[in-house]
Design a protein around this motif. Structure first.
Motif, PDB file in Angstrom:
ATOM      1  N   GLU A 285      12.543  10.809  22.401  1.00 42.64           N
ATOM      2  CA  GLU A 285      13.418  10.068  21.481  1.00 42.64           C
ATOM      3  C   GLU A 285      12.701   8.846  20.900  1.00 42.64           C
ATOM      4  OE1 GLU A 285      17.537  11.384  23.795  1.00 42.64           O
ATOM      5  OE2 GLU A 285      16.577   9.463  24.220  1.00 42.64           O
ATOM      6  N   ARG A 286      11.898   8.180  21.726  1.00 40.61           N
ATOM      7  CA  ARG A 286      11.114   7.046  21.211  1.00 40.61           C
ATOM      8  C   ARG A 286      10.093   7.527  20.174  1.00 40.61           C
ATOM      9  NH1 ARG A 286      11.531   5.307  26.666  1.00 40.61           N
ATOM     10  NH2 ARG A 286       9.514   6.238  27.188  1.00 40.61           N
TER      11      ARG A 286
ATOM     12  N   LEU B 220       8.622   7.842  14.382  1.00 38.54           N
ATOM     13  CA  LEU B 220       8.449   8.638  13.160  1.00 38.54           C
ATOM     14  C   LEU B 220       9.458   8.234  12.090  1.00 38.54           C
ATOM     15  CD1 LEU B 220       7.714  12.236  14.461  1.00 38.54           C
ATOM     16  CD2 LEU B 220       6.316  10.925  12.862  1.00 38.54           C
ATOM     17  N   ALA B 221      10.714   8.027  12.517  1.00 42.96           N
ATOM     18  CA  ALA B 221      11.751   7.623  11.558  1.00 42.96           C
ATOM     19  C   ALA B 221      11.384   6.307  10.887  1.00 42.96           C
ATOM     20  CB  ALA B 221      13.103   7.507  12.266  1.00 42.96           C
ATOM     21  N   ARG B 222      10.879   5.367  11.666  1.00 47.84           N
ATOM     22  CA  ARG B 222      10.485   4.077  11.108  1.00 47.84           C
ATOM     23  C   ARG B 222       9.325   4.234  10.118  1.00 47.84           C
ATOM     24  NH1 ARG B 222       8.474  -0.684  15.034  1.00 47.84           N
ATOM     25  NH2 ARG B 222       6.710   0.740  15.133  1.00 47.84           N
TER      26      ARG B 222
ATOM     27  N   ARG C  85       0.807  -1.225   0.000  1.00 44.81           N
ATOM     28  CA  ARG C  85       0.000   0.000   0.000  1.00 44.81           C
ATOM     29  C   ARG C  85       0.841   1.277   0.000  1.00 44.81           C
ATOM     30  NH1 ARG C  85      -5.873  -0.888   2.737  1.00 44.81           N
ATOM     31  NH2 ARG C  85      -6.188  -3.015   1.988  1.00 44.81           N
ATOM     32  N   GLY C  86       2.143   1.168   0.242  1.00 42.83           N
ATOM     33  CA  GLY C  86       2.987   2.356   0.224  1.00 42.83           C
ATOM     34  C   GLY C  86       2.666   3.330   1.337  1.00 42.83           C
ATOM     35  N   ILE C  87       2.382   2.798   2.519  1.00 41.59           N
ATOM     36  CA  ILE C  87       1.935   3.611   3.646  1.00 41.59           C
ATOM     37  C   ILE C  87       2.960   3.551   4.775  1.00 41.59           C
ATOM     38  CG2 ILE C  87       0.205   3.701   5.503  1.00 41.59           C
ATOM     39  CD1 ILE C  87      -1.870   2.814   3.454  1.00 41.59           C
ATOM     40  N   GLY C  88       3.199   4.702   5.412  1.00 42.90           N
ATOM     41  CA  GLY C  88       3.963   4.754   6.656  1.00 42.90           C
ATOM     42  C   GLY C  88       2.990   4.891   7.811  1.00 42.90           C
ATOM     43  N   PHE C  89       3.236   4.179   8.925  1.00 42.37           N
ATOM     44  CA  PHE C  89       2.276   4.143  10.031  1.00 42.37           C
ATOM     45  C   PHE C  89       3.024   4.351  11.340  1.00 42.37           C
ATOM     46  CE2 PHE C  89      -2.053   2.030  10.959  1.00 42.37           C
ATOM     47  CZ  PHE C  89      -2.193   2.720  12.159  1.00 42.37           C
ATOM     48  N   LEU C  90       2.680   5.418  12.060  1.00 45.86           N
ATOM     49  CA  LEU C  90       3.166   5.612  13.422  1.00 45.86           C
ATOM     50  C   LEU C  90       2.052   5.176  14.361  1.00 45.86           C
ATOM     51  CD1 LEU C  90       5.182   6.649  15.525  1.00 45.86           C
ATOM     52  CD2 LEU C  90       4.127   8.896  15.320  1.00 45.86           C
ATOM     53  N   PHE C  91       2.271   4.039  15.030  1.00 39.61           N
ATOM     54  CA  PHE C  91       1.256   3.479  15.910  1.00 39.61           C
ATOM     55  C   PHE C  91       1.195   4.246  17.229  1.00 39.61           C
ATOM     56  CE2 PHE C  91       2.479   0.048  13.101  1.00 39.61           C
ATOM     57  CZ  PHE C  91       1.267  -0.549  12.776  1.00 39.61           C
TER      58      PHE C  91
END
Length: 343
Positions: free
Chosen positions: A142-143, A148-150, A79-85
């Motif tokens: 920092e977490r 966000l980086a992931r 899906r080409g999606i970034g997800f910050l849980f």
């Protein structure tokens, strides 16, 4: 909206509960949209449906790609999606750098190319000196940056953020919001950001999607939604203000517990609710408005507000007076009509 993002009649049942009841919304490509709603509105479930993590019915489109159509959809990794849980969802056994390398490897990026992209992302988010640490050795901020980086290391065209500031303190919220704004402008991704914080939504969004009990009840620019909330449910999401019963004449005027006043927003006649905010009220000299008694003083930083009761409605006005004092108040501006009410 072929070049943007759209949801069409998205429905989701979890167990025996219908959580999403035909969600419809559209966001222009590259815009920052906040999904605003109270707990239980279905916001987080909606993000998981968009990401392909929860089964749903309906149609989900991003750009020229159909992510979901009917009951079938692309798997999450396509899906080409970034997800910050919410809560970050970090892996405790991996270092900061390994988090990014694992995400890249899952998409087929390895070796020197993966190392370079991970290093660049860590520099951009201020984590380069922490690359060898594990999540337990990081501060809350920092977490949050690692999460966000992931989510952004693959430069997704669609970025989903689930309550991204809920796990940090008030001082860090400002830092995270500034970072989110900068990242969205720098990368040009379409962002869907779930929050229950109206201040956060107003600060970041150029498009607002208001949800209540599994449906979208209003969407549009924050300024438009703020100026003309479409219902009592929306008004309740927008922060300060009191719903006051009025009798509108359908021509921009209404009789209110605070006197006759001009109203704005929806064109309603008869019994209705108006949303009266502190900026719609002012203190006046005795005899020029409506009398009230100060219930309490509320310190708001550079200003102070006075809480008072008029006709059973608790309102606030900017000004200074002692608790228990009589004040005189009148309506100014034009508070928005929200919806009809039972007379």
């Amino acid at each position: 909206m072929s070049s943007g993002f759209s949801l069409q009649e998205v429905r989701c049942t979890l167990g025996e509960t219908l959580v999403l009841k035909g969600v419809q919304a559209a966001v222009e490509r590259g815009h920052y949209a906040c999904i605003l709603g109270a707990s239980g509105a279905g916001k987080s479930t909606l993000l998981r449906c968009i990401a392909g993590l929860v089964a749903c019915a309906g149609r989900i489109v991003h750009g020229e790609r159909v992510l979901q159509d009917g009951r079938r959809g692309l798997p999450p990794h396509e899906r080409g999606i970034g997800f910050l849980f919410q809560g970050h969802g970090l892996w405790p056994e991996l270092t900061v750098e390994e988090h990014l390398l694992q995400v890249l490897a899952a998409r087929g990026v390895r070796g020197s190319e993966a190392a370079k992209r991970a290093a660049d992302e860590l520099v951009e988010l201020g984590l380069a000196v922490l690359r060898a640490r594990r999540p337990a050795q990081l501060s809350g901020g920092e977490r949050q940056r690692l999460g966000l980086a992931r989510a952004t290391v693959l430069r997704p065209e669609l970025l989903l953020l689930d309550e991204p500031t809920s796990s940090v303190d008030q001082a860090l919220k400002r830092e995270v919001r500034a970072l989110l704004f900068e990242l969205s402008r720098r990368h040009g991704a379409t962002v869907l950001h779930v929050t229950h914080d109206h201040e956060e939504a107003f600060e970041l969004a150029d498009h607002l999607i208001c949800m209540d009990r599994g449906v979208v009840v209003q969407e549009g620019s924050p300024a438009r939604v703020h100026a003309a909330p479409a219902s009592v449910a929306v008004a309740g999401l927008l922060g300060e203000g009191t719903l006051v019963p009025v009798s509108a004449d359908g021509d921009g005027m209404a009789d209110t517990p605070l006197g006759r006043a001009r109203v704005s927003g929806r064109s309603l006649a008869g019994a209705a609710w108006a949303l009266v905010r502190p900026e719609h009220l002012e203190l006046v000299r005795k005899g020029e408005g409506v009398p009230a008694t100060v219930r309490r003083r509320v310190f708001r930083g550079a200003a102070e507000e006075l809480e008072f009761d008029v006709g059973g409605q608790i309102c606030r006005v900017k000004g200074t007076a002692a608790e228990g004092c009589e004040i005189w108040v009148r309506l100014v501006g034009a508070p928005p009509l929200v919806q009809e009410r039972s007379a």
